[in-house]
Design an enzyme around this catalytic site. Structure first.
Site, PDB file in Angstrom:
ATOM      1  NE  ARG A  57      -1.812  -2.158   2.799  1.00 51.77           N
ATOM      2  CZ  ARG A  57      -2.091  -3.397   2.411  1.00 51.77           C
ATOM      3  NH1 ARG A  57      -3.201  -3.642   1.794  1.00 51.77           N
ATOM      4  NH2 ARG A  57      -1.271  -4.396   2.663  1.00 51.77           N
ATOM      5  CB  THR A  58       3.313   2.567   2.405  1.00 52.36           C
ATOM      6  OG1 THR A  58       2.487   2.162   3.489  1.00 52.36           O
ATOM      7  CG2 THR A  58       3.932   3.912   2.715  1.00 52.36           C
ATOM      8  CE  LYS A  86      27.115  -3.251  -5.237  1.00 49.97           C
ATOM      9  NZ  LYS A  86      27.292  -2.471  -6.472  1.00 49.97           N
ATOM     10  NE  ARG A 107       7.087   0.873   5.152  1.00 48.31           N
ATOM     11  CZ  ARG A 107       5.857   0.352   5.116  1.00 48.31           C
ATOM     12  NH1 ARG A 107       5.677  -0.912   4.774  1.00 48.31           N
ATOM     13  NH2 ARG A 107       4.810   1.087   5.394  1.00 48.31           N
ATOM     14  CG  HIS A 135       3.499   4.336   8.592  1.00 43.11           C
ATOM     15  ND1 HIS A 135       3.574   5.147   7.478  1.00 43.11           N
ATOM     16  CD2 HIS A 135       3.096   3.114   8.142  1.00 43.11           C
ATOM     17  CE1 HIS A 135       3.218   4.451   6.420  1.00 43.11           C
ATOM     18  NE2 HIS A 135       2.929   3.219   6.786  1.00 43.11           N
TER      19      HIS A 135
END
Ligand code: NCD
Length: 343
Positions: A57-58, A86, A107, A135
């Site tokens: 969704r986000t 890396k 995120r 959030h």
């Protein structure tokens, strides 16, 4: 706050007037989100969508929101496909990406990581979830949904009664939503969780300091009896040491049609940030056709809230309609696809 050029890292940035400005901007985005009109106001702008934790969704709604305003999206999904594996620092990644893009959504599994990244970025960064911490865009879309649901019942956000249920320790959506509620007046909050997964004290304190009534409980039925909103959440398994540990809590609070009908007031709105955990059953599918189930109105609202955030951050909110035009394919958009089972 001045939205133009701002990072969105925590809901603590907002005052009540800022929320009002965002929500009224979101109202104006609705015809574009519903494909009734088309705007190119962000033509030429690039969003970098950096998702180092699972998301449907986000990530897609940030991307779609940017596309719907006429911008382009580039994205990385999973840390394994980025140079972070890396050994590149968040700082270096931020410096590089801010040369490629005009705004970045990120995120990441660690609390505070998005703020660290933003400190080195030359373009605005939006926190799409930093571990169990916050959030903010989800909390904004949740609050917008609550406002809309209550408005249709002749009520406002002041005086809200809400029960938050589930994993309140690791659930970042309830942390951010709780902090936002501190901006309003006369709110009653029931926090329903196993004692081990209780809402962290700093968030509870914030609500109490705002003068709100906070009740902590581990009993579902009595907690949902006199509330406007039941906000259910899943056990955040990815934050537990292993699955067996999460299984100890899964299924502890199951809301289904029978419990809802027996215990809730007839107007109580049911919300969940999604995804629902089918194994946990915290929100049963037998409520799917219930008119008070707002979970898909939440996801629709997520698109318009994210459009509004982009429009304000990139300082084009006042120009969206000026760059609007009609296109022919939009006329077919709201028709039901032919050939679906059952006609
Ligand atoms: C939430 C999240 O990722 O914090 N999902 C979302 O963004 N809609 C809630 C969750 O994963 O349980």
């Amino acid at each position: 706050m001045d939205f133009a050029g701002a990072h969105i890292l925590s809901v603590d940035q907002f005052e009540r007037g800022d929320i009002e400005r965002l929500f009224r901007t979101a109202d104006r985005m609705e015809p574009y989100a519903q494909r009734k009109r088309l705007t190119r106001v962000l033509e030429g702008a690039i969003l970098a969508n950096m998702f180092f934790e699972p998301s449907t969704r986000t990530r897609i709604s940030f991307g779609s929101a940017f596309n719907l305003l006429g911008g382009e999206v580039r994205e990385t999904v999973g840390a394994e496909s980025s140079a972070l594996v890396k050994g590149e620092s968040l700082r270096d990644t931020a410096r590089v990406l801010s040369g490629y893009s005009d705004v970045i959504c990120m995120r990441h599994p660690e609390a505070g990581s998005v703020a660290e990244f933003a400190a080195a970025s030359r373009v605005p960064v939006i926190n799409g979830g930093d571990g169990p911490n916050e959030h903010p865009s989800q909390a904004l879309l949740d609050l917008y949904t609550i406002e809309r649901e209550l408005r249709s019942r002749g009520r406002g956000l002041d005086g809200l009664r809400i029960a938050m249920i589930g994993d309140l320790k690791y659930g970042r959506t309830v942390h951010s939503l709780g902090r936002l509620l501190a901006l309003y007046r006369d709110v009653s909050v029931v926090l329903v969780s196993p004692p081990e997964l209780a809402m962290p004290e700093e968030h509870v304190e914030r609500l109490r300091a705002a003068g709100h009534r906070v009740v902590v409980s581990d009993r579902l039925e009595e907690s949902i009896a006199h509330v406007d909103i039941v906000y259910s959440t899943r056990i955040q398994e990815e934050r537990f040491p292993d699955r067996a540990e999460a299984d100890r809590y899964r299924g502890r609070f199951r809301l289904n049609a029978e419990i809802y009908t027996r215990h809730c007031e007839p107007n109580t709105v049911i919300m969940h940030p999604l995804p629902r955990d089918a194994r946990g059953g915290e929100l049963d599918c037998d409520l799917d056709d219930h008119p008070n189930l707002a979970i898909f109105r939440q996801t629709d609202n997520g698109l318009i809230i994210r459009m509004a955030l982009f429009a304000l951050i990139l300082d084009v909110a006042h120009l969206v309609d000026r760059y609007a035009r009609d296109v022919h394919w939009l006329n077919t958009r709201n028709r039901r696809p032919r050939g679906n089972a059952g006609g």
